[in-house]
Design an enzyme around this catalytic site. Structure first.
Site, short mmCIF file in Angstrom:
data_model
loop_
_atom_site.label_atom_id
_atom_site.label_comp_id
_atom_site.label_asym_id
_atom_site.label_seq_id
_atom_site.Cartn_x
_atom_site.Cartn_y
_atom_site.Cartn_z
N LYS A 17 0.84 -1.20 0.00
CA LYS A 17 0.00 0.00 0.00
C LYS A 17 0.87 1.24 0.00
O LYS A 17 1.78 1.38 0.83
CB LYS A 17 -0.83 0.02 1.28
CG LYS A 17 -2.27 -0.41 1.10
CD LYS A 17 -2.96 -0.32 2.44
CE LYS A 17 -4.41 -0.03 2.29
NZ LYS A 17 -5.06 0.09 3.62
C1 E4P Z 1 -8.41 0.69 3.88
O1 E4P Z 1 -7.61 -0.04 3.37
C2 E4P Z 1 -8.27 1.31 5.20
O2 E4P Z 1 -7.58 0.43 6.04
C3 E4P Z 1 -9.58 1.57 5.89
O3 E4P Z 1 -10.68 1.16 5.13
C4 E4P Z 1 -9.69 2.90 6.52
O4 E4P Z 1 -10.94 2.97 7.17
P1 E4P Z 1 -11.27 4.06 8.28
O5 E4P Z 1 -11.61 5.33 7.60
O6 E4P Z 1 -12.46 3.48 8.99
O7 E4P Z 1 -10.07 4.17 9.16
#
Ligand code: E4P
Length: 215
Positions: free
Chosen positions: A83
């Site tokens: 990522k």
């Molecule tokens: C995606 O890969 C992220 O880990 C995640 O969906 C972020 O979500 P949040 O906005 O609830 O922290």
């Protein structure tokens, strides 16, 4: 639509993976921090439980550092997706890593233009954060719709991974818009299967069967 789990909690991952419907896992630095474990240790554990894509995020913010980290992370298991945040450096790193065959999940995406750039850079996944968009007063699902149309227009192979999910309804809407993947926190995953009419219906079936001495 593929369903991923959005957590770094290994017990939750094992629990839901045992249902047989977890296609992958996404993590981020905040989720890893909650677990008080090293990124490498936890990602290797997750990658053993779930055979589908497991996303692990780089901590570097400069392209050179992201590339170095990405190369290292990608070696931890066969199913790793690196990522990288949607910044100029992240886009640069994505191009370099993708050309080397390392799959990149472009994260922290909040607009269709960012998704367009991620696809052009060769990202395997693009992660628009719809919950955070809604929290900020926008309409997250509109961004998914726009991205889907753009990717369709130009036949981009980048998969749309709907992230930052806050409700089961958003999973339905993602599927209706044709998203490739939706990543869901454990609490929402539970709610996908639950329906009060299923519970009361099952209770009544069993009561009737008992009364008729079928069981
Ligand atoms: C995606 O890969 C992220 O880990 C995640 O969906 C972020 O979500 P949040 O906005 O609830 O922290």
């Amino acid at each position: 639509m593929k369903l991923f789990l959005d957590t770094a909690n290994i017990d939750d991952i094992k629990k839901y993976a045992s249902w047989g419907l977890v296609d992958g896992v996404t993590t981020n630095p905040s989720l890893i921090a909650k677990e008080k474990v090293s990124l490498e240790k936890r990602i290797k554990e997750i990658a053993k439980v779930v055979k589908g894509p497991v996303s692990a995020e780089v901590f570097s913010t400069d392209a050179k550092g992201m590339v170095a980290e990405g190369r290292k992370i990608a070696k931890w298991a066969k199913n790793i997706y690196v990522k990288a945040p949607c910044t100029p450096d992240g886009l640069q790193a994505t191009q370099i890593l993708s050309k080397e065959g390392i799959r990149v999940n472009m994260t922290l995406v909040f607009s269709a233009n960012q998704a367009l750039l991620a696809a052009k850079a060769g990202a395997a996944f693009v992660s628009p954060f719809i919950g955070r968009l809604n929290d900020a007063g926008h309409e997250g699902m509109e961004v998914i719709e726009e991205i889907a149309e753009i990717y369709n227009n130009y036949n981009f192979k980048t998969e749309i991974l709907v992230a930052s999910i806050r409700s089961p309804r958003q999973v339905t809407e993602s599927a209706m818009l044709g998203a490739d993947i939706c990543t869901v926190p454990a609490a929402i995953y539970d709610k996908l299967v639950k329906h009060p009419l299923t519970d009361s219906g099952l209770k009544k079936f069993l009561e009737d069967a008992k009364k008729a001495k079928l069981i």
